[in-house]
Design a protein around this motif. Sequence first.
Motif, PDB file in Angstrom:
ATOM      1  N   ALA A   1       0.849  -1.188   0.000  1.00  0.00           N
ATOM      2  CA  ALA A   1       0.000   0.000   0.000  1.00  0.00           C
ATOM      3  C   ALA A   1       0.884   1.237   0.000  1.00  0.00           C
ATOM      4  O   ALA A   1       2.051   1.188   0.397  1.00  0.00           O
ATOM      5  N   VAL A   2       0.318   2.364  -0.447  1.00  0.00           N
ATOM      6  CA  VAL A   2       0.985   3.653  -0.377  1.00  0.00           C
ATOM      7  C   VAL A   2       0.058   4.603   0.373  1.00  0.00           C
ATOM      8  O   VAL A   2      -1.084   4.811  -0.035  1.00  0.00           O
ATOM      9  N   PHE A   3       0.567   5.149   1.468  1.00  0.00           N
ATOM     10  CA  PHE A   3      -0.222   6.000   2.346  1.00  0.00           C
ATOM     11  C   PHE A   3       0.275   7.444   2.281  1.00  0.00           C
ATOM     12  O   PHE A   3       1.462   7.704   2.090  1.00  0.00           O
ATOM     13  N   ASP A   4      -0.646   8.359   2.498  1.00  0.00           N
ATOM     14  CA  ASP A   4      -0.317   9.763   2.718  1.00  0.00           C
ATOM     15  C   ASP A   4      -0.609  10.035   4.189  1.00  0.00           C
ATOM     16  O   ASP A   4      -1.613   9.562   4.741  1.00  0.00           O
ATOM     17  N   GLY A   5       0.278  10.802   4.827  1.00  0.00           N
ATOM     18  CA  GLY A   5       0.048  11.047   6.249  1.00  0.00           C
ATOM     19  C   GLY A   5       1.057  12.006   6.845  1.00  0.00           C
ATOM     20  O   GLY A   5       1.781  12.711   6.135  1.00  0.00           O
ATOM     21  N   GLU A   6       1.085  12.010   8.159  1.00  0.00           N
ATOM     22  CA  GLU A   6       1.956  12.914   8.909  1.00  0.00           C
ATOM     23  C   GLU A   6       2.843  12.096   9.832  1.00  0.00           C
ATOM     24  O   GLU A   6       2.382  11.155  10.493  1.00  0.00           O
ATOM     25  N   LEU A   7       4.113  12.459   9.848  1.00  0.00           N
ATOM     26  CA  LEU A   7       5.082  11.797  10.707  1.00  0.00           C
ATOM     27  C   LEU A   7       5.314  12.670  11.932  1.00  0.00           C
ATOM     28  O   LEU A   7       5.612  13.865  11.804  1.00  0.00           O
ATOM     29  N   VAL A   8       5.163  12.094  13.119  1.00  0.00           N
ATOM     30  CA  VAL A   8       5.317  12.859  14.350  1.00  0.00           C
ATOM     31  C   VAL A   8       6.086  12.032  15.376  1.00  0.00           C
ATOM     32  O   VAL A   8       6.158  10.807  15.297  1.00  0.00           O
ATOM     33  N   VAL A   9       6.644  12.732  16.352  1.00  0.00           N
ATOM     34  CA  VAL A   9       7.166  12.112  17.570  1.00  0.00           C
ATOM     35  C   VAL A   9       6.316  12.647  18.707  1.00  0.00           C
ATOM     36  O   VAL A   9       6.184  13.865  18.870  1.00  0.00           O
ATOM     37  N   ILE A  10       5.700  11.751  19.458  1.00  0.00           N
ATOM     38  CA  ILE A  10       4.827  12.147  20.552  1.00  0.00           C
ATOM     39  C   ILE A  10       5.465  11.719  21.870  1.00  0.00           C
ATOM     40  O   ILE A  10       5.764  10.536  22.073  1.00  0.00           O
ATOM     41  N   GLU A  11       5.664  12.689  22.746  1.00  0.00           N
ATOM     42  CA  GLU A  11       6.246  12.418  24.061  1.00  0.00           C
ATOM     43  C   GLU A  11       5.478  13.193  25.116  1.00  0.00           C
ATOM     44  O   GLU A  11       5.160  14.373  24.919  1.00  0.00           O
ATOM     45  N   GLU A  12       5.174  12.521  26.207  1.00  0.00           N
ATOM     46  CA  GLU A  12       4.409  13.112  27.302  1.00  0.00           C
ATOM     47  C   GLU A  12       3.092  13.691  26.797  1.00  0.00           C
ATOM     48  O   GLU A  12       2.656  14.766  27.218  1.00  0.00           O
ATOM     49  N   GLY A  13       2.471  12.975  25.871  1.00  0.00           N
ATOM     50  CA  GLY A  13       1.163  13.358  25.392  1.00  0.00           C
ATOM     51  C   GLY A  13       1.125  14.489  24.401  1.00  0.00           C
ATOM     52  O   GLY A  13       0.047  14.998  24.073  1.00  0.00           O
ATOM     53  N   ALA A  14       2.266  14.914  23.871  1.00  0.00           N
ATOM     54  CA  ALA A  14       2.304  16.040  22.936  1.00  0.00           C
ATOM     55  C   ALA A  14       3.340  15.790  21.852  1.00  0.00           C
ATOM     56  O   ALA A  14       4.313  15.053  22.044  1.00  0.00           O
ATOM     57  N   VAL A  15       3.132  16.425  20.709  1.00  0.00           N
ATOM     58  CA  VAL A  15       4.092  16.332  19.616  1.00  0.00           C
ATOM     59  C   VAL A  15       5.384  17.054  19.989  1.00  0.00           C
ATOM     60  O   VAL A  15       5.359  18.172  20.503  1.00  0.00           O
ATOM     61  N   ASN A  16       6.507  16.396  19.752  1.00  0.00           N
ATOM     62  CA  ASN A  16       7.827  16.975  20.004  1.00  0.00           C
ATOM     63  C   ASN A  16       8.495  17.192  18.652  1.00  0.00           C
ATOM     64  O   ASN A  16       9.119  16.286  18.090  1.00  0.00           O
ATOM     65  N   PHE A  17       8.356  18.410  18.108  1.00  0.00           N
ATOM     66  CA  PHE A  17       8.863  18.681  16.766  1.00  0.00           C
ATOM     67  C   PHE A  17      10.391  18.669  16.732  1.00  0.00           C
ATOM     68  O   PHE A  17      10.994  18.241  15.747  1.00  0.00           O
ATOM     69  N   SER A  18      11.021  19.137  17.798  1.00  0.00           N
ATOM     70  CA  SER A  18      12.485  19.145  17.827  1.00  0.00           C
ATOM     71  C   SER A  18      13.053  17.737  17.748  1.00  0.00           C
ATOM     72  O   SER A  18      14.042  17.484  17.063  1.00  0.00           O
ATOM     73  N   ALA A  19      12.430  16.808  18.460  1.00  0.00           N
ATOM     74  CA  ALA A  19      12.886  15.424  18.407  1.00  0.00           C
ATOM     75  C   ALA A  19      12.702  14.845  17.009  1.00  0.00           C
ATOM     76  O   ALA A  19      13.536  14.082  16.523  1.00  0.00           O
ATOM     77  N   LEU A  20      11.608  15.228  16.347  1.00  0.00           N
ATOM     78  CA  LEU A  20      11.372  14.781  14.983  1.00  0.00           C
ATOM     79  C   LEU A  20      12.457  15.302  14.044  1.00  0.00           C
ATOM     80  O   LEU A  20      13.012  14.556  13.233  1.00  0.00           O
ATOM     81  N   GLN A  21      12.770  16.590  14.161  1.00  0.00           N
ATOM     82  CA  GLN A  21      13.830  17.170  13.330  1.00  0.00           C
ATOM     83  C   GLN A  21      15.161  16.473  13.562  1.00  0.00           C
ATOM     84  O   GLN A  21      15.908  16.183  12.624  1.00  0.00           O
ATOM     85  N   SER A  22      15.478  16.221  14.827  1.00  0.00           N
ATOM     86  CA  SER A  22      16.745  15.574  15.159  1.00  0.00           C
ATOM     87  C   SER A  22      16.816  14.181  14.549  1.00  0.00           C
ATOM     88  O   SER A  22      17.847  13.777  13.999  1.00  0.00           O
ATOM     89  N   ARG A  23      15.706  13.446  14.611  1.00  0.00           N
ATOM     90  CA  ARG A  23      15.701  12.097  14.065  1.00  0.00           C
ATOM     91  C   ARG A  23      15.928  12.102  12.557  1.00  0.00           C
ATOM     92  O   ARG A  23      16.588  11.213  12.014  1.00  0.00           O
ATOM     93  N   ALA A  24      15.391  13.090  11.872  1.00  0.00           N
ATOM     94  CA  ALA A  24      15.516  13.140  10.411  1.00  0.00           C
ATOM     95  C   ALA A  24      16.957  13.311   9.964  1.00  0.00           C
ATOM     96  O   ALA A  24      17.296  13.015   8.814  1.00  0.00           O
ATOM     97  N   GLN A  25      17.832  13.763  10.853  1.00  0.00           N
ATOM     98  CA  GLN A  25      19.224  14.026  10.507  1.00  0.00           C
ATOM     99  C   GLN A  25      20.155  12.861  10.842  1.00  0.00           C
ATOM    100  O   GLN A  25      21.356  12.946  10.607  1.00  0.00           O
TER     101      GLN A  25
END
Length: 333
Positions: free
Chosen positions: A77-101
């Motif tokens: 299958a091919v999906f469209d969606g959003e990739l997130v990192v969720i920590e302590e019940g909230a999205v952690n955008f900085s952690a997501l950016q760090s992981r991408a690198q």
Amino acid sequence: MGENDRRLVPPISPMTARTVDVPPRAPGLAYEAKWDGYRVLLFARADAPHLQSRRGTDLSPGFPDILRAAAELGEEAVFDGELVVIEEGAVNFSALQSRAQRTGRRAEAAAAAHPAHFIAFDLLQLGDETTMARPYRERRALLEEIFTRHDLQPPWALCPMTTDPDQASEWLDPAWGAVGVEGMVVKGLGQPYRPGERGWRKLRARATAEAVVGAVTGPVTSPDALLLGRYDADGVLRLVAQSAPVTNVLRREIGRMLTPAGADHPWTGARFRSGWGTRDILDHRCVVPDRVVEFEADVAFDEGRWRHPVQARRVRAELRPDQVPKFGEPDPG
């Protein structure tokens, strides 16, 4: 094989949305929660799983946990969606950016420390069928069937959707921004998926806040944009937002109030980037930080800063800088 029976090959330009100011209300509309993460296409294939960014970049090396989930789905299958990192019940955008690198062992370590979630909201291919020509209501039904059939658990997640505009309007409450929902995307139930087309509509939750003018771009007497700050617990002025170009009315008003700062300004010699994640450096001029402005911003807030340019609305002449919330403190509701 027919036109709809071919294997999709990355990169694919995803369907996108244009910004509107008012939630549309009409029969035949669907409303999805808009998440504050990375827009991605996920190719679930046992032999060659792939994770593609909105602009076509291969994000696969940074997210081995998502690739494993895609390879182990059990069907193509091919999906469209959003990739997130969720920590302590909230999205952690900085952690997501760090992981991408990260790549290799560092990517695996980051996946263990900061697991990602893939929030699926559309389906472009299922098995041998390219589903993009199907109306959204059918693609959504197929997507829900996949989640039910495989009893999908994290890192898989299904994006919330409703056809009730009143229920969807709750996603525009800035309180949802604290957990990572930054608004809504509106789609036609009968719409096909057209790659590269801005055929959907989106609204971001917005709220007002105050900050101190610490620097400007352009002339001090007629600034183009404002660099806004708040004082931290140690009394240091920290950058919290950059404004979009200010209106002519506000430019004239605040230009009469600002005073060029001396060398003792805390931002003298500082290097500020023109945008989140960019390398371009702003040519700014420091001003005496004695003026407070009210601005309107979306809820993309991370590490004490608004990531997207804010809209400066008015001078708050009745407020002193020490009456503005401290850096990192929540704004009053």
